[in-house]
Design an enzyme around this catalytic site. Structure first.
Site, short mmCIF file in Angstrom:
data_model
loop_
_atom_site.label_atom_id
_atom_site.label_comp_id
_atom_site.label_asym_id
_atom_site.label_seq_id
_atom_site.Cartn_x
_atom_site.Cartn_y
_atom_site.Cartn_z
N ASP A 35 0.85 -1.18 0.00
CA ASP A 35 0.00 0.00 0.00
C ASP A 35 0.89 1.24 0.00
OD1 ASP A 35 -1.68 2.09 0.42
OD2 ASP A 35 -2.62 1.27 2.23
N TYR A 124 -4.55 16.62 -9.17
CA TYR A 124 -3.83 15.47 -9.74
C TYR A 124 -2.52 15.93 -10.37
CZ TYR A 124 -2.74 11.83 -13.21
OH TYR A 124 -2.10 10.89 -13.99
N1 LIG Z 1 -4.60 6.84 -17.18
C1 LIG Z 1 -4.23 7.91 -17.88
O1 LIG Z 1 -4.96 8.41 -18.74
C2 LIG Z 1 -2.89 8.54 -17.63
C3 LIG Z 1 -2.55 9.72 -18.33
C4 LIG Z 1 -1.30 10.29 -18.11
C5 LIG Z 1 -0.43 9.72 -17.21
N2 LIG Z 1 -0.79 8.59 -16.53
C6 LIG Z 1 0.16 8.03 -15.58
O2 LIG Z 1 0.55 6.76 -16.06
C7 LIG Z 1 0.77 5.87 -14.96
C8 LIG Z 1 -0.02 4.59 -15.17
O3 LIG Z 1 -1.39 4.91 -15.24
P1 LIG Z 1 -2.50 3.78 -15.42
O4 LIG Z 1 -3.45 4.29 -16.45
O5 LIG Z 1 -1.88 2.46 -15.54
O6 LIG Z 1 -3.22 3.92 -14.00
P2 LIG Z 1 -4.36 2.96 -13.39
O7 LIG Z 1 -4.87 2.02 -14.41
O8 LIG Z 1 -5.31 3.85 -12.67
O9 LIG Z 1 -3.54 2.11 -12.33
C9 LIG Z 1 -3.02 2.68 -11.20
C10 LIG Z 1 -2.61 1.58 -10.28
O10 LIG Z 1 -2.15 2.20 -9.07
C11 LIG Z 1 -2.64 1.40 -8.01
N3 LIG Z 1 -2.76 2.14 -6.76
C12 LIG Z 1 -3.60 3.17 -6.48
N4 LIG Z 1 -3.48 3.49 -5.18
C13 LIG Z 1 -2.56 2.66 -4.64
C14 LIG Z 1 -2.02 2.49 -3.35
N5 LIG Z 1 -2.41 3.25 -2.31
N6 LIG Z 1 -1.09 1.53 -3.16
C15 LIG Z 1 -0.68 0.75 -4.18
N7 LIG Z 1 -1.16 0.85 -5.43
C16 LIG Z 1 -2.10 1.80 -5.65
C17 LIG Z 1 -4.00 0.93 -8.45
O11 LIG Z 1 -4.37 -0.17 -7.67
P3 LIG Z 1 -5.84 -0.82 -7.74
O12 LIG Z 1 -5.82 -1.62 -9.01
O13 LIG Z 1 -5.93 -1.62 -6.51
O14 LIG Z 1 -6.80 0.33 -7.78
C18 LIG Z 1 -3.73 0.61 -9.91
O15 LIG Z 1 -3.29 -0.72 -10.04
C19 LIG Z 1 0.40 6.65 -13.71
O16 LIG Z 1 1.56 7.21 -13.16
C20 LIG Z 1 -0.48 7.79 -14.22
O17 LIG Z 1 -0.40 8.93 -13.38
C21 LIG Z 1 -1.98 7.98 -16.74
#
Ligand SMILES: NC(=O)c1ccc[n+]([C@@H]2O[C@H](COP(=O)([O-])OP(=O)(O)OC[C@H]3O[C@@H](n4cnc5c(N)ncnc54)[C@H](OP(=O)(O)O)[C@@H]3O)[C@@H](O)[C@H]2O)c1
Length: 299
Positions: A35, A124
Site C-alpha cells: 500500500d 492530480y
Molecule cells: N490513465 C491515464 O490516462 C494517464 C494519463 C497520463 C499519465 N498517466 C500516468 O501513467 C501511470 C499509469 O497509469 P494507469 O493508467 O496504468 O493507472 P491505473 O490504471 O489507474 O492504475 C493505477 C494503479 O495504481 C494502483 N494504486 C492506487 N493506489 C494505490 C495504493 N495506495 N497503493 C498501491 N497501489 C495503488 C491501483 O491499484 P488498484 O488496481 O488496486 O486500484 C492501480 O493498479 C500513472 O503514473 C499515471 O499517473 C496515466
C-alpha cells in the site's frame, strides 16, 4: 540477473508491462501487497526485495476525485515516489516512474517539450509534479516518463467507455477542443522494454524527464470517431454486437459544455523528440496503437 520491483500491477500500464518483463526476476506488487500510502511499508518491502530497478506505474489517477481527496492523491503520487526514490538511492538501484501531460496548463500553442514551464491546473497534476520533483531531488539514476490519455484492453478507460456508451445510446457528445495523444498501455509496455535495454543508468545525462506517448494528435472527439470506425470494421468478423451510435452521431462539444471538477489542459500535446534523440525510441502513431488494442479487445 536484474531484479525488478513493479508497482501497480493491476493498473493499465502495470498489467501490460508484467508479461513483457518476465525474463527478469520480477516482484510485481498490487495494492494489497504494497500500500503506497504507507511509507514504512514501502521502506520495509524495498529493503527486503533489494531490487536493481523499481518501475512505478502505480498512481492515484482519478483526476476529478483528486480535487476532493487531495491528501490521498498527494500520498500516492508525491510521497510514495519520494520514498521509493530514497530507498532506491540507498540501494544504488534505479527508478522508472510515470507522470502526466497534466503537469502543463495547456496554454502553449505548439506541442510541449520537457523544458517547458510546468503549471498544473488540477490537484492530480500538482501531486504528480511533486512526485517528479521528489524523484529528481533524490539523486539516483531515474527516468520520469510523461504520458497521456492512457487506454487499453485492461482496466477502466476512455476506449471502453465509448464502446459501452455507443452500444447503449443513439448519440454521443464528446469534447472536441482538448488535444493530445491517446496512448495505449501496450505501446507504453513495448517501448518501456526497449528503453530498459537501451538505458545506461551510469550516464547521468540520460536521467530525467521524457515525453512518452503514441505519436500524432487528436481530440477526444477525434479519438471517439476512430474508436467507432475501428469497432465497426471488426465487429462482423468478431461477432461483436452492433453499435447504436454511428460516427455521424458523435457530436463535437466544447470543454465548457462538459464541466468537470478538475480543469484539464486544452493543449496536451507532448513532443517526443527527446526520447527519440536520446534512445532512438519512438512509439507508434496513435491510430496504429488503437488498431493493435482493437485486435486483442474482447467485447
Ligand atoms: N490513465 C491515464 O490516462 C494517464 C494519463 C497520463 C499519465 N498517466 C500516468 O501513467 C501511470 C499509469 O497509469 P494507469 O493508467 O496504468 O493507472 P491505473 O490504471 O489507474 O492504475 C493505477 C494503479 O495504481 C494502483 N494504486 C492506487 N493506489 C494505490 C495504493 N495506495 N497503493 C498501491 N497501489 C495503488 C491501483 O491499484 P488498484 O488496481 O488496486 O486500484 C492501480 O493498479 C500513472 O503514473 C499515471 O499517473 C496515466
Amino acid at each position: 540477473m536484474k531484479k525488478i520491483l513493479l508497482t501497480g500491477v493491476n493498473g493499465q500500464v502495470g498489467h501490460a508491462l508484467l508479461p513483457k518483463i518476465l525474463k527478469f526476476q520480477v516482484f510485481a506488487l498490487s495494492r494489497n501487497e504494497l500500500d503506497l500510502t504507507n511509507s514504512d511499508e514501502i521502506r520495509r518491502v524495498v529493503r527486503e526485495i533489494k531490487p536493481d530497478l523499481i518501475i512505478n506505474p502505480a498512481a492515484y489517477t482519478a483526476v476529478d476525485k483528486a480535487e476532493s481527496e487531495q491528501e490521498l492523491a498527494y500520498a500516492i503520487n508525491a510521497k510514495a515516489p519520494q520514498t521509493l526514490a530514497e530507498e532506491a538511492a540507498r540501494l544504488n538501484a534505479k527508478l522508472i516512474h510515470f507522470s502526466t501531460d497534466y503537469v502543463y496548463d495547456g496554454n502553449k500553442e505548439m506541442p510541449y517539450i520537457e523544458t517547458d514551464l510546468v503549471n498544473p491546473m488540477s490537484v492530480y497534476g500538482r501531486t504528480k509534479l511533486a512526485g517528479e520533483d521528489a524523484i529528481r531531488a533524490a539523486g539516483l539514476p531515474h527516468l520520469i516518463l510523461r504520458t497521456s490519455w492512457v487506454y487499453g484492453t485492461y482496466g477502466k478507460n476512455f476506449l471502453k467507455t465509448i464502446i459501452r456508451l455507443a452500444s447503449e445510446r443513439d448519440n454521443l457528445r464528446v469534447v472536441a477542443d482538448q488535444f493530445g495523444a491517446p496512448t495505449s498501455s501496450e505501446s507504453i509496455a513495448d517501448a518501456l522494454i526497449e528503453l530498459v535495454g537501451k538505458w545506461q543508468p551510469e550516464l547521468e545525462n540520460q536521467s530525467g524527464i521524457y515525453h512518452f506517448t503514441n505519436t500524432g494528435f487528436t481530440s477526444w472527439h477525434g479519438f471517439s470517431c476512430e474508436i467507432i470506425k475501428e469497432y465497426n470494421a471488426l465487429s462482423t468478423n468478431r461477432g461483436w454486437p452492433l453499435l447504436k451510435t454511428s460516427i455521424d452521431n458523435i457530436t463535437a462539444i466544447t470543454t465548457v459544455d462538459y464541466p468537470t471538477p478538475a480543469k484539464r489542459p486544452t493543449n496536451s500535446k507532448l513532443d517526443n523528440s527527446k526520447l527519440k534523440q536520446t534512445f532512438g525510441i519512438e512509439l507508434p502513431c496513435w491510430q496504429r496503437g488503437l488498431q493493435q488494442v482493437m485486435q486483442s479487445l474482447t467485447v
